[in-house]
Design an enzyme around this catalytic site. Structure first.
Site, PDB file in Angstrom:
ATOM      1  N   ILE A  19      14.705  -6.431  -0.405  1.00  0.00           N
ATOM      2  CA  ILE A  19      15.564  -7.748  -1.072  1.00  0.00           C
ATOM      3  C   ILE A  19      16.621  -7.675   0.499  1.00  0.00           C
ATOM      4  O   ILE A  19      16.479  -8.355   0.992  1.00  0.00           O
ATOM      5  CB  ILE A  19      16.450  -7.240  -1.782  1.00  0.00           C
ATOM      6  N   GLU A 139       8.786  -4.893   7.501  1.00  0.00           N
ATOM      7  CA  GLU A 139       9.456  -4.689   6.233  1.00  0.00           C
ATOM      8  C   GLU A 139       8.629  -2.935   6.663  1.00  0.00           C
ATOM      9  O   GLU A 139       7.444  -3.495   6.134  1.00  0.00           O
ATOM     10  CB  GLU A 139       9.538  -5.280   5.201  1.00  0.00           C
ATOM     11  N   ILE A 147       3.315  10.760   5.965  1.00  0.00           N
ATOM     12  CA  ILE A 147       3.153  10.851   7.028  1.00  0.00           C
ATOM     13  C   ILE A 147       2.512  10.110   7.467  1.00  0.00           C
ATOM     14  O   ILE A 147       1.977   9.522   8.211  1.00  0.00           O
ATOM     15  CB  ILE A 147       1.911  12.749   6.439  1.00  0.00           C
ATOM     16  N   GLU A 148       2.131   9.221   6.200  1.00  0.00           N
ATOM     17  CA  GLU A 148       0.808   7.851   6.156  1.00  0.00           C
ATOM     18  C   GLU A 148       1.782   6.819   7.655  1.00  0.00           C
ATOM     19  O   GLU A 148       1.124   6.262   7.404  1.00  0.00           O
ATOM     20  CB  GLU A 148       0.238   7.123   5.425  1.00  0.00           C
ATOM     21  N   LYS A 188      25.027  12.908   4.523  1.00  0.00           N
ATOM     22  CA  LYS A 188      24.224  14.425   5.537  1.00  0.00           C
ATOM     23  C   LYS A 188      22.775  13.646   5.091  1.00  0.00           C
ATOM     24  O   LYS A 188      22.513  13.312   5.992  1.00  0.00           O
ATOM     25  CB  LYS A 188      24.500  15.684   4.400  1.00  0.00           C
ATOM     26  N   PRO A 189      22.599  13.180   4.231  1.00  0.00           N
ATOM     27  CA  PRO A 189      21.236  12.579   4.002  1.00  0.00           C
ATOM     28  C   PRO A 189      20.778  11.789   5.493  1.00  0.00           C
ATOM     29  O   PRO A 189      19.597  11.213   5.395  1.00  0.00           O
ATOM     30  CB  PRO A 189      20.913  11.886   2.520  1.00  0.00           C
ATOM     31  N   LYS A 222      32.488   7.737  10.809  1.00  0.00           N
ATOM     32  CA  LYS A 222      32.256   8.590  10.932  1.00  0.00           C
ATOM     33  C   LYS A 222      30.396   8.714  10.849  1.00  0.00           C
ATOM     34  O   LYS A 222      30.119   9.501  12.167  1.00  0.00           O
ATOM     35  CB  LYS A 222      32.796   9.453   9.793  1.00  0.00           C
ATOM     36  N   CYS A 380      -2.088 -18.060 -18.778  1.00  0.00           N
ATOM     37  CA  CYS A 380      -3.044 -17.842 -17.786  1.00  0.00           C
ATOM     38  C   CYS A 380      -4.140 -17.285 -19.929  1.00  0.00           C
ATOM     39  O   CYS A 380      -3.914 -18.152 -20.263  1.00  0.00           O
ATOM     40  CB  CYS A 380      -2.457 -16.485 -17.241  1.00  0.00           C
ATOM     41  N   HIS A 515      -0.612 -19.935 -12.872  1.00  0.00           N
ATOM     42  CA  HIS A 515       0.639 -18.829 -12.270  1.00  0.00           C
ATOM     43  C   HIS A 515       1.993 -19.551 -12.534  1.00  0.00           C
ATOM     44  O   HIS A 515       2.312 -19.482 -11.056  1.00  0.00           O
ATOM     45  CB  HIS A 515       0.292 -17.498 -12.262  1.00  0.00           C
ATOM     46  N   GLU A 517       5.276 -19.124 -11.823  1.00  0.00           N
ATOM     47  CA  GLU A 517       6.187 -17.790 -11.922  1.00  0.00           C
ATOM     48  C   GLU A 517       6.044 -17.760 -10.065  1.00  0.00           C
ATOM     49  O   GLU A 517       6.830 -17.520  -9.448  1.00  0.00           O
ATOM     50  CB  GLU A 517       6.283 -17.110 -12.323  1.00  0.00           C
TER      51      GLU A 517
HETATM   52  N1  GLN Z   1      -7.204 -11.965 -18.451  1.00  0.00           N
HETATM   53  C1  GLN Z   1      -7.415 -13.315 -17.921  1.00  0.00           C
HETATM   54  C2  GLN Z   1      -8.532 -13.346 -17.366  1.00  0.00           C
HETATM   55  O1  GLN Z   1      -8.805 -12.433 -16.396  1.00  0.00           O
HETATM   56  C3  GLN Z   1      -5.929 -14.070 -18.124  1.00  0.00           C
HETATM   57  C4  GLN Z   1      -5.434 -13.141 -16.392  1.00  0.00           C
HETATM   58  C5  GLN Z   1      -4.379 -13.372 -16.332  1.00  0.00           C
HETATM   59  O2  GLN Z   1      -3.987 -13.766 -17.270  1.00  0.00           O
HETATM   60  N2  GLN Z   1      -3.858 -13.476 -15.386  1.00  0.00           N
HETATM   61  O3  GLN Z   1      -9.045 -14.854 -17.052  1.00  0.00           O
END
Ligand code: GLN
Length: 543
Positions: A19, A139, A147-148, A188-189, A222, A380, A515, A517
Site C-alpha cells: 500500500i 517493492e 536470508i533470501e 528501538k526495533p 529522535k 467464474c 473475473h 474484479e
Molecule cells: N474451478 C473452476 C475452473 O477451473 C472455476 C475457477 C475460478 O472460479 N477461477 O474452471
C-alpha cells in the site's frame, strides 16, 4: 534515464509495504510523472499460481496472463494502469533463467555464482520493468534480515553505485510498536532494522513509520537523529480506515518533498481532487446496501482481495457503503435457517473458486436467488454453478455436473477447455499449460455481448469487452439451446465459448465466466460489478 525508489520492509511483515509503494506511486503519477512499479518476491516458487490461497492469498492475473502476487492488484487499483508479467518476479524465476542459460552454454564455461550472475539477472529485470518510465517504484518482498532477500538488496546497492545518488532512493517501511501498558511508542526495533540495512551497505534516506497512533514530532526527530536521516524524512503512516486514504495521508506528511530533493525533480504538486472525493465517499457514504458473499476460505479473506476491493470501488463511485455479509458455503449446506437469512440481503454474490468443497451450499444460494428474485451475480465458478443449478432444477437433468467434481459424469454441463477445443475444432483459443499439466485460460480475452442483454447495458452498450480469466473448465455449448428455451440467455461469447449468462424472467440474475474484479480500480470501477451494486440498491428501494 529512469529513476528508482526502492521500498524495503523492516521489523516484521504485513506492514503495508504494498500500500505504501502504491500510494507513493499514485502521488507521483498524479504529479504528471510516468510511473512504473515492480514487486520482487524472494520465495523460490516461480509464481504463486500453484500456491494454496490459504498460503498466499489471492493470485492476481494480469492482462497478459501472468499469475502474480496480490500486490500487483493493489498497484493497478491505485494507479489505474494495466501492468504485465514484467511487474512481478520471484527468486524462482531468476534462478530458472540463470540455470536455463547455463545449460545452454550461455556463460561460456564460467562458474555461476550469486554475485555476479544472480544479482546481474535481478538488475536486468529491474531495469526492464523501468524501461520508458520516469520513475520505477521497486517493492522488495520480505523483511530486511531474511536470508533470501540478500541478493535483491545487493542488486539495489550495486544500482546505486552504477547510477549515482540522484537516481536512486532507498525507502524503509518499519513498525513503531505501541506498548499499551506504558502508552509509549517504541523506536528501538526501527533503529535495529536500519542498522541491519547499513551493515549490508544500504543507507535508507526516507523512513516510513507504521503505527497505531500519530507519532509526535519529538519522536520523529529522535528517529531522524538515530537513523541518520534528514528531519523531514521520517514519514508517519498511521493506521487508516481505508487503504485509499493513504496517498492523501502521505501527501500531508510531506513525503514528496524529500523525494523531489533526492531525485532532483521540480516541486511535485499532485492533483488529488477526484481521488479525495472518492475517499470521502468511502468514509462517509450517503447510503448502504447489504450483499451476501457466499464463499469458502472465509477465514482468509485475502483470497478474495480483488473482489472485496472491487465492491469498495463500486460503493465509492455510488456514494454507498457495501456491507458484506460473509456466508460460509459449507455452513449453508447444513443450515436451512441460514438460507432464509438471504431473504434480507439486497444482493447475492457467488465468487470464483476451485474444488468441490462447499459447492452444494453455493448452489442452494443460487437457487434461492433465482426463485426469490434476489439480485444475483456469479463469477467464474459462480457462473458454472448457476448453469448447473438451472440444468438440475429447471431442465430436470438431475445428473448434470461439472467434470471438476465428477470427471466421469454423463451430463458434462461444465467440461474441460480441451474438450471444447477437440469437439469444436476451434483453433483460435489461446490456452496456457500449467506446470502440473492442466490447461487453463489465463489473462485477457475479448467477449462479444448479446444485443439488448442486461450485461450489455451494464457495459454501457458496448458490443465487445475485454476481461481477464483464470480457469480450466468451460460451459458446454451442447446445452445452450435447452438453457435458452427455458429462459436462460447466453449474453456473452468468445469464439463459441459461453462467457456470460442471465435470466430473462428475473430482476437481475447475471453470471460471467471471467473475473471482472481484476480490472476494477478506485477511479474506474468495473462496470459489471458497478451495475450489480446499482441493481442491489434499486432492489432495496422497493423492498
Ligand atoms: N474451478 C473452476 C475452473 O477451473 C472455476 C475457477 C475460478 O472460479 N477461477 O474452471
Amino acid at each position: 534515464m529512469t529513476k528508482y525508489i526502492f521500498v524495503t520492509g523492516g521489523v516484521l511483515s504485513s506492514l503495508g509495504k504494498g500500500i505504501t509503494s502504491s500510494s507513493i506511486a499514485t502521488l507521483l503519477k498524479h504529479s504528471g510523472l510516468n510511473v512504473g512499479i515492480l514487486k520482487i518476491d524472494p520465495y523460490i516458487n516461480v509464481d504463486p499460481g500453484t500456491m494454496s490461497p490459504l498460503e498466499h492469498g489471492e493470485v492476481f492475473v494480469t492482462y497478459d496472463g501472468a499469475e502474480t502476487d496480490l500486490d500487483i492488484g493493489h498497484y493497478e487499483r491505485f494507479l489505474n494502469v494495466d501492468f504485465s508479467f514484467k511487474n512481478n518476479f520471484t527468486t524462482g524465476q531468476v534462478y530458472l533463467s540463470v540455470i536455463d542459460r547455463e545449460r545452454k552454454g550461455g556463460y561460456l564455461g564460467k562458474t555461476i555464482q550469486v554475485i555476479p550472475h544472480i544479482v546481474d539477472e535481478i538488475k536486468h529485470r529491474i531495469k526492464l520493468a523501468g524501461e520508458g518510465k520516469d520513475i520505477l517504484v521497486v517493492e522488495l518482498g520480505g523483511t530486511v534480515g531474511d536470508i533470501e532477500g540478500l541478493p535483491f538488496l545487493e542488486a539495489m546497492r550495486e544500482m546505486k553505485h552504477e547510477y549515482g545518488i540522484n537516481r536512486i532512493i532507498s525507502m524503509h517501511v518499519t513498525l513503531i510498536p505501541l506498548i499499551r501498558a506504558a502508552g509509549e511508542l517504541k523506536t528501538k526495533p526501527t533503529q535495529h532494522s536500519v542498522q541491519e540495512l547499513r551493515r549490508i551497505g544500504i543507507t535508507p534516506q526516507i523512513i516510513i513509520t507504521r503505527s497505531e497512533k500519530e507519532i509526535p514530532t519529538e519522536l520523529k526527530n529522535k528517529l531522524a537523529m538515530s537513523c541518520d536521516v534528514d528531519y523531514d524524512c521520517v514519514i508517519g503512516a498511521q493506521d487508516a480506515k481505508s487503504i485509499y486514504q493513504m496517498p492523501i495521508n502521505f501527501l500531508k506528511e510531506g513525503v514528496l518533498v524529500p523525494i523531489a530533493r533526492f531525485l532532483k525533480l521540480p516541486e511535485l504538486k499532485p492533483d488529488m481532487k477526484a481521488w479525495d472525493l472518492l475517499v470521502k465517499q468511502i468514509l462517509a457514504p450517503q447510503q448502504e446496501v447489504n450483499i451476501a458473499f457466499v464463499g469458502k476460505y472465509l477465514n482468509l479473506k485475502e483470497s478474495y482481495k480483488s473482489l472485496i476491493e472491487a465492491l469498495i470501488h463500486a460503493g465509492a463511485n455510488l456514494d454507498t457503503q457495501v456491507n458484506i455479509q460473509w456466508i460460509d458455503s459449507e455452513e449453508l449446506e447444513k443450515n436451512e435457517e441460514m438460507l432464509q437469512k438471504l431473504k434480507y440481503v439486497n444482493g447475492i454474490l457467488v465468487p470464483g473458486g476451485f474444488g468441490e468443497r462447499g459447492i452444494e451450499g453455493k448452489m442452494k444460494a443460487i437457487q434461492f436467488a433465482r426463485e426469490q428474485g434476489i439480485v444475483f451475480f456469479g463469477i467464474c465458478l459462480g457462473m458454472q454453478l448457476a448453469i448447473l443449478e438451472f440444468c438440475r432444477n429447471v431442465l430436470g437433468i438431475k445428473e448434470a455436473n461439472s467434470m471438476e467434481f465428477n470427471p466421469n459424469t454423463h451430463e458434462a454441463v461444465i467440461y474441460l477447455i480441451e474438450n471444447f477445443i477437440n469437439q469444436s475444432g476451434e483453433k483460435q483459443i489461446r490456452t496456457h499449460t500449467s506446470p502440473m499439466g492442466g490447461t487453463m485460460r489465463l489473462g485477457e480475452y475479448e467477449c462479444t455481448l448479446k444485443e439488448g442483454s442486461k450485461l450489455q447495458k451494464a457495459y454501457k452498450n458496448q458490443k465487445l469487452i475485454k476481461e481477464r480469466h483464470r480457469h480450466r473448465y468451460e460451459a458446454n455449448p451442447k446445452y445452450q439451446a435447452m438453457l435458452e428455451k427455458k429462459g436462460m440467455m447466453i449474453s456473452g461469447k468468445c469464439n463459441g465459448l459461453i462467457e456470460a449468462i442471465e435470466l430473462k424472467n428475473h430482476p437481475w440474475f447475471v453470471a460471467v465466466q471471467f473475473h471482472p474484479e481484476f480490472t476494477s480500480r478506485l477511479q474506474a470501477p468495473n462496470l459489471a460489478i458497478l451495475e450489480f451494486i446499482k441493481q442491489a440498491l434499486y432492489a432495496k428501494s422497493y423492498k
